[in-house]
Each structure stands twice: as C-alpha cells, then as structure tokens.
Motif scaffolding. Structure first.
Motif, mmCIF file in Angstrom:
data_model
loop_
_atom_site.group_PDB
_atom_site.id
_atom_site.type_symbol
_atom_site.label_atom_id
_atom_site.label_comp_id
_atom_site.label_asym_id
_atom_site.label_seq_id
_atom_site.Cartn_x
_atom_site.Cartn_y
_atom_site.Cartn_z
ATOM 1 N N ALA A 13 0.771 -1.337 0.026
ATOM 2 C CA ALA A 13 0.195 0.107 0.000
ATOM 3 C C ALA A 13 0.932 1.265 -0.007
ATOM 4 C CB ALA A 13 -1.009 -0.014 1.309
ATOM 5 N N ASP A 14 2.024 1.271 0.636
ATOM 6 C CA ASP A 14 2.879 2.608 0.742
ATOM 7 C C ASP A 14 3.246 2.715 -0.569
ATOM 8 O OD1 ASP A 14 2.423 2.756 3.383
ATOM 9 O OD2 ASP A 14 4.446 1.851 4.005
ATOM 10 N N GLN A 15 3.745 1.895 -1.383
ATOM 11 C CA GLN A 15 4.063 2.087 -2.584
ATOM 12 C C GLN A 15 3.091 2.448 -3.806
ATOM 13 O OE1 GLN A 15 6.252 -1.337 -4.213
ATOM 14 N NE2 GLN A 15 7.791 -1.328 -2.322
ATOM 15 N N VAL A 16 2.026 1.973 -3.430
ATOM 16 C CA VAL A 16 0.806 2.357 -4.174
ATOM 17 C C VAL A 16 0.397 3.866 -4.153
ATOM 18 C CG1 VAL A 16 -1.593 2.025 -4.888
ATOM 19 C CG2 VAL A 16 -0.206 0.050 -4.410
ATOM 20 N N VAL A 17 0.276 4.331 -2.868
ATOM 21 C CA VAL A 17 0.258 5.579 -2.374
ATOM 22 C C VAL A 17 1.258 6.575 -3.179
ATOM 23 C CG1 VAL A 17 0.277 7.315 -0.598
ATOM 24 C CG2 VAL A 17 -0.915 5.418 -0.221
ATOM 25 N N THR A 18 2.686 6.115 -3.004
ATOM 26 C CA THR A 18 3.632 6.991 -3.572
ATOM 27 C C THR A 18 3.374 6.977 -5.233
ATOM 28 O OG1 THR A 18 5.303 6.346 -1.837
ATOM 29 C CG2 THR A 18 5.972 6.994 -4.134
ATOM 30 N N ALA A 19 3.032 6.150 -5.836
ATOM 31 C CA ALA A 19 2.758 5.931 -7.200
ATOM 32 C C ALA A 19 1.477 6.923 -7.563
ATOM 33 C CB ALA A 19 2.431 4.483 -7.917
ATOM 34 N N LEU A 20 0.265 6.832 -6.622
ATOM 35 C CA LEU A 20 -0.734 7.689 -6.992
ATOM 36 C C LEU A 20 -0.343 9.146 -7.022
ATOM 37 C CD1 LEU A 20 -3.335 5.736 -4.816
ATOM 38 C CD2 LEU A 20 -3.424 5.990 -7.393
ATOM 39 N N LEU A 21 0.825 9.616 -6.193
ATOM 40 C CA LEU A 21 1.078 10.878 -6.160
ATOM 41 C C LEU A 21 2.169 11.325 -7.183
ATOM 42 C CD1 LEU A 21 1.385 11.448 -2.317
ATOM 43 C CD2 LEU A 21 -0.519 12.020 -3.703
ATOM 44 N N SER A 22 2.559 10.290 -8.101
ATOM 45 C CA SER A 22 3.947 10.412 -8.479
ATOM 46 C C SER A 22 3.597 11.248 -10.011
ATOM 47 C CB SER A 22 4.428 9.213 -9.214
ATOM 48 O OG SER A 22 3.832 8.553 -10.086
ATOM 49 N N SER A 23 4.727 11.921 -10.580
ATOM 50 C CA SER A 23 4.683 12.578 -11.684
ATOM 51 C C SER A 23 4.593 11.628 -12.728
ATOM 52 C CB SER A 23 6.357 13.250 -11.985
ATOM 53 O OG SER A 23 6.335 14.435 -10.843
ATOM 54 N N ASN A 140 -9.643 0.526 -15.298
ATOM 55 C CA ASN A 140 -8.744 -0.572 -15.910
ATOM 56 C C ASN A 140 -7.539 0.013 -16.318
ATOM 57 O OD1 ASN A 140 -10.362 -2.519 -15.229
ATOM 58 N ND2 ASN A 140 -11.124 -2.781 -17.358
ATOM 59 N N SER A 141 -7.539 1.365 -17.115
ATOM 60 C CA SER A 141 -6.358 2.304 -17.660
ATOM 61 C C SER A 141 -5.540 2.649 -16.367
ATOM 62 C CB SER A 141 -6.841 3.115 -18.599
ATOM 63 O OG SER A 141 -7.314 2.634 -19.608
ATOM 64 N N GLU A 142 -6.183 2.951 -15.470
ATOM 65 C CA GLU A 142 -5.744 3.591 -14.087
ATOM 66 C C GLU A 142 -4.675 2.476 -13.522
ATOM 67 O OE1 GLU A 142 -5.194 6.609 -11.113
ATOM 68 O OE2 GLU A 142 -4.957 6.673 -13.220
ATOM 69 N N VAL A 143 -5.339 1.410 -13.343
ATOM 70 C CA VAL A 143 -4.566 0.122 -12.754
ATOM 71 C C VAL A 143 -3.279 -0.175 -13.356
ATOM 72 C CG1 VAL A 143 -4.820 -2.149 -12.030
ATOM 73 C CG2 VAL A 143 -6.512 -0.685 -11.260
ATOM 74 N N ARG A 144 -3.468 -0.182 -14.881
ATOM 75 C CA ARG A 144 -2.453 -0.718 -15.740
ATOM 76 C C ARG A 144 -1.214 0.431 -15.562
ATOM 77 N NH1 ARG A 144 -6.027 -2.243 -19.152
ATOM 78 N NH2 ARG A 144 -5.948 -0.143 -20.537
ATOM 79 N N SER A 145 -1.614 1.674 -15.589
ATOM 80 C CA SER A 145 -0.612 2.761 -15.236
ATOM 81 C C SER A 145 0.088 2.762 -13.947
ATOM 82 C CB SER A 145 -1.453 4.075 -15.445
ATOM 83 O OG SER A 145 -1.721 4.397 -16.866
ATOM 84 N N ILE A 146 -0.673 2.350 -12.928
ATOM 85 C CA ILE A 146 -0.019 2.517 -11.644
ATOM 86 C C ILE A 146 1.216 0.937 -11.611
ATOM 87 C CG2 ILE A 146 -0.420 1.598 -8.994
ATOM 88 C CD1 ILE A 146 -3.208 3.118 -9.693
ATOM 89 N N GLU A 147 0.541 0.024 -12.219
ATOM 90 C CA GLU A 147 1.488 -0.880 -12.187
ATOM 91 C C GLU A 147 2.700 -0.759 -13.054
ATOM 92 O OE1 GLU A 147 -1.272 -4.218 -13.474
ATOM 93 O OE2 GLU A 147 -1.791 -4.702 -11.254
ATOM 94 N N GLU A 148 2.413 -0.145 -13.983
ATOM 95 C CA GLU A 148 3.836 0.316 -14.874
ATOM 96 C C GLU A 148 4.694 1.217 -14.213
ATOM 97 O OE1 GLU A 148 2.109 2.108 -18.644
ATOM 98 O OE2 GLU A 148 1.494 0.053 -19.340
ATOM 99 N N VAL A 149 4.088 2.123 -13.479
ATOM 100 C CA VAL A 149 4.997 3.122 -12.597
ATOM 101 C C VAL A 149 5.681 2.300 -11.424
ATOM 102 C CG1 VAL A 149 4.747 5.038 -10.843
ATOM 103 C CG2 VAL A 149 3.523 5.163 -12.942
ATOM 104 N N LEU A 150 4.914 1.265 -10.853
ATOM 105 C CA LEU A 150 5.409 0.620 -9.665
ATOM 106 C C LEU A 150 6.602 -0.303 -10.558
ATOM 107 C CD1 LEU A 150 2.455 -0.686 -7.994
ATOM 108 C CD2 LEU A 150 4.240 1.192 -7.083
#
Length: 152
Positions: A13-23, A140-150
């Motif tokens: 979850a901590d990494q997901v929060v960081t991804a959600l705020l990321s550039s 679905n696009s958002e989840v894919r994008s989050i996973e790509e950032v991670l």
C-alpha cells in the motif's frame, strides 16, 4: 451520481500511495487524454496536476458545452493509505471528488468511492450516466498505469 469500485494492485500500500502521487502517473494520465503540456508538483503528501485541455481533446458530448476547452486542476492528498482527490474544472459545469482507500496485503486492495455531478439543468443526470459507463474502462487503464509506474 455516486460511483463505487474495487481493484487490486500487486504492491504494498505504501508504494501504491507513492505511485498515486507521482509525476510518472500524472504523465500517463495526461497521455491518455492526449495532453502534452501540464504541470505536476508533489510536496509531501500532496500532489497537484494542472492542465489546460483543448475542446478537441474532450469527448464530443463535453466539447459541445465547453467550446474553449477546460482549465483542469487535480489535487491529491494522501493520509496514511487513503488518497483523496478533487477535480476543479474551470469552464465546465462538473464537480468530481473521489477517494482511494487501500488495504495493505498481497496484493493491495483498493476501494474507490467517487461523487460526480454535472450541473446542467435537465440534461445533467443523463450526461452523468453516460460518463459512468466509462468508469470501468478508465479504472482498468488507471490500474495498468499504476502497475507500470511501480514496475519502474
């Protein structure tokens, strides 16, 4: 209109929060909209994205109401494993707020709660329903994008 959805992300979850705020995620979101010029700033647990979106980049139903495009600002505020968002669309009769609440685990579970309001007499509710039909596709696009950032 109230919208509720759940999804999972294969990261803590901590990494997901960081991804959600990321550039990086902001850039992916803007690319999906076809927006190439935007500002994104992160300070601590707050991220703000600002973009001017030309009318020709908006869905055809929206461009009829906002012929000059919109000036959009998304503010994200993280508190623990919850991220609260507000969208300010200058030039558009829309209110949108949403929250992503994460439950740590493997994978991390996320609950999205959103309130979406189109302030156009008579037609607002109909537009809200049409927009709601896009929620699953966008998520679905958002989840894919989050996973790509991670993934880096």
């Amino acid at each position: 209109m109230h919208i509720s959805r759940s999804f999972t992300v294969d990261a803590p979850a901590d990494q997901v929060v960081t991804a959600l705020l990321s550039s990086e995620l902001a850039a992916k979101r803007m690319a999906l909209l076809g927006v190439t010029e935007f500002d994104h700033n992160v300070e601590g647990n707050t991220a703000v994205t600002h973009a001017t979106i030309p009318a020709d980049k908006l869905p055809s139903q929206a461009s009829a109401f906002v012929k000059n495009g919109v000036d959009a600002t998304v503010k994200a505020l993280a508190a623990g494993h919850t991220v609260n968002y507000t969208l300010d669309l200058k030039g558009a009769p829309v209110d949108l707020t949403w929250t992503v609440a994460l439950t740590d685990g493997t994978p991390t579970s996320a609950d999205l709660e959103a309130d979406f309001k189109v302030k156009i007499p008579i037609m607002g509710a109909k537009i809200e329903q049409r927009a709601a039909a896009w929620v699953d596709r966008l998520l679905n696009s958002e989840v894919r994008s989050i996973e790509e950032v991670l993934a880096g």
